[in-house]
Design an enzyme around this catalytic site. Structure first.
Site, short mmCIF file in Angstrom:
data_model
loop_
_atom_site.label_atom_id
_atom_site.label_comp_id
_atom_site.label_asym_id
_atom_site.label_seq_id
_atom_site.Cartn_x
_atom_site.Cartn_y
_atom_site.Cartn_z
N GLN A 139 95.41 21.23 -32.61
CA GLN A 139 95.95 20.70 -33.87
C GLN A 139 95.01 20.99 -35.04
OE1 GLN A 139 98.91 19.54 -33.63
NE2 GLN A 139 99.32 18.65 -35.64
N GLU B 183 92.91 17.69 -6.84
CA GLU B 183 91.96 16.72 -6.27
C GLU B 183 92.47 15.29 -6.42
OE1 GLU B 183 88.79 17.18 -4.88
OE2 GLU B 183 88.25 19.23 -5.40
N GLY B 184 93.79 15.13 -6.39
CA GLY B 184 94.40 13.81 -6.52
C GLY B 184 94.94 13.60 -7.92
N ALA C 103 103.64 18.91 1.16
CA ALA C 103 102.60 17.89 1.36
C ALA C 103 101.49 18.11 0.34
CB ALA C 103 102.04 17.96 2.78
#
Length: 393
Positions: A350, A377-378, A130
């Site tokens: 780079q 956090e999403g 989850a």
């Protein structure tokens, strides 16, 4: 709209910047190499008010605004992202819901100590099965007769405690926290409406710290597994009401996304600063590489994206401070800033060429540290869903 910083905000920015440059930067390589959690340094930041910036002074915090909090996190992340993660979790994910949903007794017991930096907080929502689907957690909390008669819980709850069973993963600050907000299902049949939040101390019977994640980046910010095996939690340590847990979790994540955006901006600014310095110093074909258009264009793109992300972040913070509806502003800031940080860190490596691939450089660490910012956090995909739902509502 005026985004000029107030005097106290400039002072916070400059003070934290000086501290990070003088006290932390010289230690970053050692902390990273040894994967050592910088607890003592964080405690020093706590003495400066950085561990509880949004907490009112009545509970031991400076009671500052969200913009000030964003400035602090940005300056910390510019030098050492892992440290900003620890600060972000204890400030936002733990103290904000405790301040909003906690009882007077809970605030007295935990919030003051958190705000001062005496203890750190952890947020225990994610499980192995989850992550983005917060309602899918499997950890359970069952009422049980209270065997701790010496405690003085809320009157109607004096006869019971809770027994928690389950496991949480990717718990930031997990091996050093003094209090954990743990989410568990008190009514598994109710789905997301059956989730309840609890304030759990590491000394509680049945609480155990499990394995440490061997991570790609932010290696001195520990992410651990928390094991709850018949963990006994007194009823007075329930945060909010039964069934209110998902609301508490989502409100914490919503505000926390502003902090994550600030972290991304700070990391990207640090990568740009190093890239400008290197572009001036590194010689190729008889001149500094900063004189080549290819490098100039990369630096210009990096700066432009950072300023755009900073604007989104400050705007979301301003909305929160103004008491206005944030809508999806926090998600927009988190989405753009986190993906921007990855693009900027890529360009920084780079520009440094083969040296950028060496662990002797800070940009190599920043490149690894940036990757997770689009996930926790999403995820970026969750943020896009939130933004789209707001548009289509």
């Amino acid at each position: 709209m005026d985004f000029s910083l107030k005097d106290h905000q400039k002072l916070i920015r400059d003070t934290v910047r000086q501290f990070m440059e003088t006290e932390v930067r010289p230690l970053v390589k050692e902390l990273e190499r040894e994967e050592k959690f910088p607890l003592e340094i964080i405690k020093k930041l706590g003495e400066m008010g950085c561990c509880g910036m949004l907490v009112p002074d009545e509970w031991g915090g400076p009671g500052l605004d969200t913009v000030s909090y964003v400035l602090m996190l940005e300056e910390v992340a510019r030098v050492y992202t892992a440290m900003s993660t620890a600060l972000g979790v204890t400030n936002s994910a733990v103290q904000a819901p405790l301040a909003e949903f906690g009882t007077e007794a809970q605030k007295q017991k935990y919030l003051k100590r958190l705000a001062s930096g005496e203890i750190l907080g952890s947020f225990c929502l994610t499980e192995a099965a989850a992550g983005s689907d917060a309602a899918g957690i499997q950890t359970t909390a069952v009422r049980s007769p209270d065997c701790h008669s010496e405690r003085s819980p809320r009157s109607e709850e004096s006869a019971f405690s809770y027994v928690l069973n389950g496991a949480k993963t990717w718990v930031t600050n997990g091996s050093h926290a003094g209090v954990y907000i743990v989410f568990a299902k008190t009514d598994p049949a109710a789905g997301g409406k059956g989730i309840t939040a609890f304030l759990v101390e590491p000394s509680f019977k049945g609480f155990k710290i499990g394995r440490h994640e061997d991570k790609m980046g932010q290696r001195s910010s520990p992410s651990v597994e928390i094991l709850l095996n018949n963990c006994e939690v007194p009823a007075e340590n329930r945060l909010g009401e039964e069934g209110q847990g998902l609301k508490i979790a989502l409100s914490a994540l919503d505000g926390g996304r502003i902090g994550i955006a600030a972290q991304a901006v700070g990391l990207a600014q640090g990568a740009l600063d190093d890239s400008i310095k290197y572009a001036k110093q590194r010689k190729a074909f008889g001149k500094s590489i900063g004189e080549f258009q290819a490098i100039q264009w990369m630096l210009a793109d990096m700066q432009t994206e950072i300023e755009a992300a900073r604007g989104l972040t400050y705007y979301a913070a301003w909305l929160k401070d103004s008491g206005k509806s944030m809508g999806s502003a926090a998600s927009k800031a988190k989405l753009y800033a986190s993906e921007m940080a990855n693009r900027v860190a890529y360009k920084a490596v780079q520009i440094h060429g083969s040296l950028g691939y060496s662990r002797e450089t800070d940009v190599e660490r920043m490149y690894r540290d940036a990757r997770v910012i689009t996930i926790y956090e999403g995820t970026s995909e969750v943020q896009r869903t939130i933004i789209a739902r707001d548009l289509l509502r």
